[in-house]
Design an enzyme around this catalytic site. Structure first.
Site, PDB file in Angstrom:
ATOM      1  N   SER A 281       0.918  -1.402  -0.083  1.00 37.65           N
ATOM      2  CA  SER A 281      -0.507  -0.187  -0.393  1.00 37.65           C
ATOM      3  C   SER A 281       1.181   1.224   0.276  1.00 37.65           C
ATOM      4  CB  SER A 281      -0.882  -0.120   1.219  1.00 37.65           C
ATOM      5  OG  SER A 281      -1.245   1.953   1.870  1.00 37.65           O
TER       6      SER A 281
ATOM      7  N   TYR B  10      -2.039  -0.049  10.680  1.00 29.60           N
ATOM      8  CA  TYR B  10      -1.943  -0.687   9.379  1.00 29.60           C
ATOM      9  C   TYR B  10      -1.268  -0.257   8.545  1.00 29.60           C
ATOM     10  CZ  TYR B  10      -3.858  -1.404   4.565  1.00 29.60           C
ATOM     11  OH  TYR B  10      -3.603  -1.455   3.082  1.00 29.60           O
TER      12      TYR B  10
ATOM     13  N   LYS C 220       2.287  -3.583   6.644  1.00 36.01           N
ATOM     14  CA  LYS C 220       2.417  -3.289   5.561  1.00 36.01           C
ATOM     15  C   LYS C 220       3.678  -3.321   5.554  1.00 36.01           C
ATOM     16  CE  LYS C 220      -1.255  -4.582   3.581  1.00 36.01           C
ATOM     17  NZ  LYS C 220      -1.399  -5.474   3.149  1.00 36.01           N
TER      18      LYS C 220
HETATM   19  C1  WQD Z   1      -9.375   9.755   0.975  1.00 34.12           C
HETATM   20  C2  WQD Z   1      -9.467  10.732   0.879  1.00 34.12           C
HETATM   21  C3  WQD Z   1      -9.929  11.372   3.373  1.00 34.12           C
HETATM   22  C4  WQD Z   1     -14.075   9.454   3.308  1.00 34.12           C
HETATM   23  C5  WQD Z   1      -7.205   3.803   1.544  1.00 34.12           C
HETATM   24  C6  WQD Z   1      -7.361   3.372   2.438  1.00 34.12           C
HETATM   25  C7  WQD Z   1      -6.168   2.322   2.595  1.00 34.12           C
HETATM   26  C8  WQD Z   1      -4.805   2.467   1.083  1.00 34.12           C
HETATM   27  C9  WQD Z   1      -4.843   3.785   0.350  1.00 34.12           C
HETATM   28  C10 WQD Z   1      -4.956   0.162   0.532  1.00 34.12           C
HETATM   29  C11 WQD Z   1      -9.302  11.557   2.211  1.00 34.12           C
HETATM   30  C12 WQD Z   1     -11.265  11.768   2.701  1.00 34.12           C
HETATM   31  C13 WQD Z   1     -12.547   9.737   3.318  1.00 34.12           C
HETATM   32  C14 WQD Z   1     -15.044  10.926   3.725  1.00 34.12           C
HETATM   33  C15 WQD Z   1     -13.504  12.322   3.397  1.00 34.12           C
HETATM   34  N1  WQD Z   1      -5.161   1.297   0.459  1.00 34.12           N
HETATM   35  N2  WQD Z   1     -12.145  11.587   3.219  1.00 34.12           N
HETATM   36  N3  WQD Z   1     -14.742  12.058   3.919  1.00 34.12           N
HETATM   37  O1  WQD Z   1      -7.410   7.578   3.440  1.00 34.12           O
HETATM   38  O2  WQD Z   1      -6.004   7.099   1.773  1.00 34.12           O
HETATM   39  O3  WQD Z   1      -6.319   5.250   2.413  1.00 34.12           O
HETATM   40  O4  WQD Z   1      -6.169   4.488   0.291  1.00 34.12           O
HETATM   41  O5  WQD Z   1      -4.526  -0.102   1.442  1.00 34.12           O
HETATM   42  O6  WQD Z   1      -5.658   1.105   3.369  1.00 34.12           O
HETATM   43  O7  WQD Z   1      -7.810   3.429   3.389  1.00 34.12           O
HETATM   44  O8  WQD Z   1      -8.618   6.786   1.471  1.00 34.12           O
HETATM   45  O9  WQD Z   1     -10.707   7.206   0.598  1.00 34.12           O
HETATM   46  O10 WQD Z   1     -10.084   6.592   2.894  1.00 34.12           O
HETATM   47  O11 WQD Z   1      -9.626   8.889   2.029  1.00 34.12           O
HETATM   48  O12 WQD Z   1     -13.128  13.665   3.449  1.00 34.12           O
HETATM   49  O13 WQD Z   1     -16.207  10.149   4.346  1.00 34.12           O
HETATM   50  O14 WQD Z   1     -10.655  10.741   1.462  1.00 34.12           O
HETATM   51  O15 WQD Z   1     -10.162  12.427   4.614  1.00 34.12           O
HETATM   52  O16 WQD Z   1      -8.546  12.879   2.296  1.00 34.12           O
HETATM   53  P1  WQD Z   1      -6.936   6.682   2.996  1.00 34.12           P
HETATM   54  P2  WQD Z   1      -9.720   7.380   1.820  1.00 34.12           P
END
Ligand code: WQD
Length: 351
Positions: free
Chosen positions: A126, A151, A155
């Site tokens: 990741s 998490y 990784k």
């Molecule tokens: C993206 C952006 C949130 C929800 C994910 C996985 C992690 C890894 C990488 C595989 C952030 C914002 C989110 C919401 C929001 N994948 N957001 N409102 O955190 O980059 O990580 O991808 O390994 O396992 O968790 O992805 O989709 O949670 O968030 O504003 O209701 O969207 O703050 O800036 P993230 P995400």
């Protein structure tokens, strides 16, 4: 046909990868205890490929049960290891759950790979291993910062465990660092099925638009980005899936220079949360109900990939853009609403 074991085969990326592997001439079996997934997703894979994939619903943390699968399938030519918990917030709340599940299962699958002479191993890593990078876009040689969550630590540890294991010879491995997988298979037969309230942005968007959630909260608008919201590299799940097939082809053709190689799987483009919302509204025609709230703990401000290495070495080409990601994600959410019995979700506690 070469047989590939996919762990976590009933999951989001796992199921899409199985479909791609079959379409590219591989035979596939799956191990998935369905603790965070539903075996019914393989019905969708059958509709796409015509193949019924056998899933072994065992816990990879149980070495004897894992070993028994290999005894029954002594012709496994390669392993793609997806099975792991991946909710960043949950890992902060319950780190030992993540260390036990993600690390013990990896130890067991690696032990079996060595015991049965499996030669090729692809590990689901990741972009979280980069932490908060000093410079973007990140390449595979960008120094890893301390992980922002347990998490991410699992990784980082997992990559090290695979790298050290292959040094013993026999096994050749590829580490794939996913950025943000989103979207659904164009057939609309498989897609993302979050368990409970989605933590990730795109399912949160689609569930808000379809009316399952009330209001989407944008986590922070005071970051040093174009519009103040976080920037990420969103990549269609089918592009991610195909990169796994290309990785196995690469290892089996012995094109790898080193026993363990790492590749970034990102689109090479960064989009902010607000830009993703705008793209979704344009594709769906829906007006999204959202508000801005406080920053989310553990969030990285901005990250996106330099994907040149995967493009050049694996022959990987990105086939889907942001509008495709939004359109397929929305089509899938609409299908989940109309087809209430799809995969008997209520049995699995899936929403
Ligand atoms: C993206 C952006 C949130 C929800 C994910 C996985 C992690 C890894 C990488 C595989 C952030 C914002 C989110 C919401 C929001 N994948 N957001 N409102 O955190 O980059 O990580 O991808 O390994 O396992 O968790 O992805 O989709 O949670 O968030 O504003 O209701 O969207 O703050 O800036 P993230 P995400």
């Amino acid at each position: 046909m070469k047989k590939i074991l996919v762990t976590g085969g009933c999951g989001y990326i796992g199921s899409h990868t199985i479909a791609d592997l079959i379409e590219n001439g591989y035979a596939v079996i799956s191990i998935d205890n369905n603790s965070r997934s539903h075996a019914g997703i393989l019905d969708g894979v059958k509709k796409i490929t015509g193949q019924r994939v056998k899933n072994y619903p065992i816990d990879l943390c149980n070495y004897a049960d894992t070993y028994a699968v290999f005894q029954e399938n002594t012709d496994i030519a390669g392993i793609i290891h997806f099975a792991a918990y991946k909710a960043v917030g949950e890992s902060v709340a319950n780190p030992l759950l993540y260390f036990e599940n993600n690390i013990v299962s990896l130890v067991n699958i690696l032990k079996c790979a060595k015991a049965f002479g499996v030669a090729h191993f692809v590990f689901s890593s990741s972009c979280t291993v980069y932490g908060n990078p000093a410079h973007i876009p990140v390449t595979e040689t960008t120094p890893l910062q301390p992980a922002a969550s347990p998490y991410g630590s699992t990784k980082q540890m997992g990559e090290r465990m695979v790298d050290e294991t292959v040094k013993g010879g026999g096994l050749q491995a590829i580490l794939l660092r996913y950025f943000n997988p989103v979207g659904a298979h164009p057939s609309n037969e498989i897609g993302e099925m979050p368990v409970g309230k989605p933590a990730n942005l795109v399912p949160a968007i689609t569930q808000t638009a379809i009316g399952k959630l009330g209001t989407l909260e944008v986590h922070g608008n005071d970051y040093a980005t174009r519009d103040g919201s976080c920037l990420r590299d969103y990549i269609h799940v089918c592009d991610i899936a195909h990169a796994h097939t290309l990785s196995l082809n690469y290892l089996m053709a012995q094109k790898n220079q080193y026993a363990c190689e790492v590749f970034n799987l990102g689109s090479g483009n960064g989009y902010t949360v607000l830009e993703v919302i705008a793209a979704f509204e344009k594709e769906s025609g829906a007006s999204l109900n959202y508000r801005t709230g406080p920053r989310r703990a553990g969030d990285v401000e901005a990250i996106y990939a330099n994907n040149d290495k995967a493009v050049q070495a694996l022959g990987w080409t990105i086939r889907y853009g942001l509008s495709d990601m939004m359109r397929t994600a929305w089509q899938w959410e609409c299908r989940l609403k109309t087809d209430e019995n799809l995969f008997n979700r209520q049995d699995a506690g899936l929403n």
